[in-house]
Design a protein around this motif. Structure first.
Motif, PDB file in Angstrom:
ATOM      1  N   UNK A 237      24.618  24.404  59.270  1.00  0.00           N
ATOM      2  CA  UNK A 237      26.067  24.557  59.200  1.00  0.00           C
ATOM      3  C   UNK A 237      26.729  23.237  59.554  1.00  0.00           C
ATOM      4  N   UNK A 238      27.541  22.719  58.660  1.00  0.00           N
ATOM      5  CA  UNK A 238      28.134  21.397  58.837  1.00  0.00           C
ATOM      6  C   UNK A 238      29.399  21.401  59.690  1.00  0.00           C
ATOM      7  N   UNK A 239      29.686  22.531  60.341  1.00  0.00           N
ATOM      8  CA  UNK A 239      30.880  22.660  61.190  1.00  0.00           C
ATOM      9  C   UNK A 239      30.622  23.826  62.123  1.00  0.00           C
ATOM     10  N   UNK A 240      31.100  23.758  63.352  1.00  0.00           N
ATOM     11  CA  UNK A 240      30.787  24.830  64.290  1.00  0.00           C
ATOM     12  C   UNK A 240      31.431  26.158  63.904  1.00  0.00           C
ATOM     13  N   UNK A 241      32.560  26.143  63.208  1.00  0.00           N
ATOM     14  CA  UNK A 241      33.137  27.408  62.747  1.00  0.00           C
ATOM     15  C   UNK A 241      32.181  28.104  61.771  1.00  0.00           C
ATOM     16  N   UNK A 242      31.492  27.320  60.952  1.00  0.00           N
ATOM     17  CA  UNK A 242      30.467  27.881  60.061  1.00  0.00           C
ATOM     18  C   UNK A 242      29.294  28.436  60.876  1.00  0.00           C
ATOM     19  N   UNK A 243      28.859  27.670  61.870  1.00  0.00           N
ATOM     20  CA  UNK A 243      27.713  28.093  62.685  1.00  0.00           C
ATOM     21  C   UNK A 243      28.012  29.378  63.438  1.00  0.00           C
ATOM     22  N   UNK A 244      29.243  29.519  63.936  1.00  0.00           N
ATOM     23  CA  UNK A 244      29.615  30.745  64.648  1.00  0.00           C
ATOM     24  C   UNK A 244      29.513  31.960  63.722  1.00  0.00           C
ATOM     25  N   UNK A 245      30.072  31.824  62.527  1.00  0.00           N
ATOM     26  CA  UNK A 245      30.027  32.942  61.592  1.00  0.00           C
ATOM     27  C   UNK A 245      28.616  33.313  61.190  1.00  0.00           C
ATOM     28  N   UNK A 246      27.798  32.297  60.908  1.00  0.00           N
ATOM     29  CA  UNK A 246      26.410  32.554  60.517  1.00  0.00           C
ATOM     30  C   UNK A 246      25.627  33.195  61.650  1.00  0.00           C
ATOM     31  N   UNK A 247      25.823  32.702  62.861  1.00  0.00           N
ATOM     32  CA  UNK A 247      25.105  33.244  64.021  1.00  0.00           C
ATOM     33  C   UNK A 247      25.428  34.722  64.222  1.00  0.00           C
TER      34      UNK A 247
END
Length: 344
Positions: A237-247
């Motif tokens: 995920x190239x941005x933490x907002x993406x990482x939060x959603x994926x997690x």
């Protein structure tokens, strides 16, 4: 996230810390001054600084704004935030408003040259100091504060490759149109060539006012498309907002064998990484509060007639889940106790 800049001399700064949020506004902005509750005249409140933002999304932005606010107040100034809610035309209008209102300094966060070049030049012509963050405008005398985006990508991608043994199927979450994203994509493309046994099987991403929630929904669809254990090895995920959603999608689906690797960090992100069986294994980051402080510090240097390099670059640090304790919750304020590079 947005676009950035040129080079004459590079100032390398390593960082850490945190805070909370400031209000957002339309073309009128929202202001917060050093004068507390009193309505002191502008001349007593010091310099008026405009922060022109493309969007204010998530805890990273909140902590960045607070870093700006803290530095402005430290210098006796007054901050007004102009939030465009992801609308570049509104951002251009907000910049024009800041110029027409004769602010003493202007900070631009995640803009584009296409939308803001003209407004920035107008500010320069009026001798209003302008400092960019994650913005690709190139005008002499307009410095840019930036993270080393290719290093951010390299740190997170190489950790992923190490953890998955250099092979597996991955999902990329990324969006075009932001300077930092475009730079991270360059590193990602080189990464896939370096590791031919790592295969991208899906890619998506969009920047909205509900990025984490939208990402979660999109990741849920990907998980339904690849329902079996082993179908997906990891997510980058190239941005933490993406990482939060994926997690969150992975956790809710019970697919925590899938590992997540991100970029950027906030208190909320740290909490997610520390949850039991969290798939979020590592993230590369610069402290957002310190980014804000350096951004504001740079405009005050210009206001005071000091020499400023064309590029002020902030060094990233890799924060691994294994670095964090299991018996207490860590915040960014005490992260340096567990990640020695943080804050140096």
């Amino acid at each position: 996230m947005k676009k950035r800049f040129s080079v004459i001399s590079s100032l390398v700064v390593g960082l850490s810390l945190l805070v909370t949020a400031c209000g957002s506004g339309g073309s009128g902005g929202s202001s917060t001054g050093a004068g507390g509750d009193g309505a002191a005249p502008a001349e007593e409140q010091g310099k008026r600084i405009a922060l022109v933002m493309r969007q204010n999304v998530g805890t990273f932005s909140a902590q960045y704004i607070n870093g700006v606010k803290a530095e402005v107040e430290r210098n006796g100034g007054q901050l007004t935030v102009f939030n465009a809610d992801t609308d570049l035309s509104k951002m251009a209008s907000n910049l024009d408003a800041a110029v027409n209102q004769n602010f003493d300094g202007i900070l631009i966060d995640h803009g584009t040259a296409e939308a803001l070049q003209q407004g920035t030049q107008k500010a320069v012509d009026k001798n209003i100091p302008v400092v960019l963050f994650d913005t690709d405008i190139d005008i002499p005398g307009v410095p840019v504060v930036e993270q080393d985006d290719q290093k951010l990508a390299e740190l997170s991608l190489e950790k992923m490759a190490e953890d998955i043994g250099g092979q597996g199927n991955i999902v990329k979450i990324w969006v075009a149109g932001f300077a930092p994203m475009e730079k991270r994509q360059i590193t990602y493309e080189a990464f896939l060539k370096k590791y031919p046994d790592i295969k991208e099987i899906a890619a998506f991403g969009s920047a909205t006012n509900n990025t984490a929630l939208d990402t979660q929904s999109q990741m849920e669809a990907i998980l339904r498309q690849y329902p079996n254990k082993g179908d997906i090895t990891a997510v980058w995920a190239a941005w933490d907002e993406f990482a939060k959603g994926a997690t969150r999608a992975i956790q809710q689906a019970g697919r925590t064998e899938i590992k997540v690797y991100g970029i950027d960090l906030s208190d909320e992100d740290l909490q997610l990484m520390q949850e039991a069986d969290s798939p979020w294994k590592a993230t590369a980051a610069v402290d957002p509060s310190n980014i804000g402080r350096v951004h504001a510090e740079t405009v005050f240097k210009l206001i005071n007639g000091e020499q400023v390099p064309d590029k002020v670059q902030l060094n990233p640090v890799l924060v691994k889940q294994d670095d964090l304790p299991t018996d207490k919750k860590v915040t960014m304020g005490d992260l340096s106790e567990y990640v020695t590079e943080w804050g140096k």
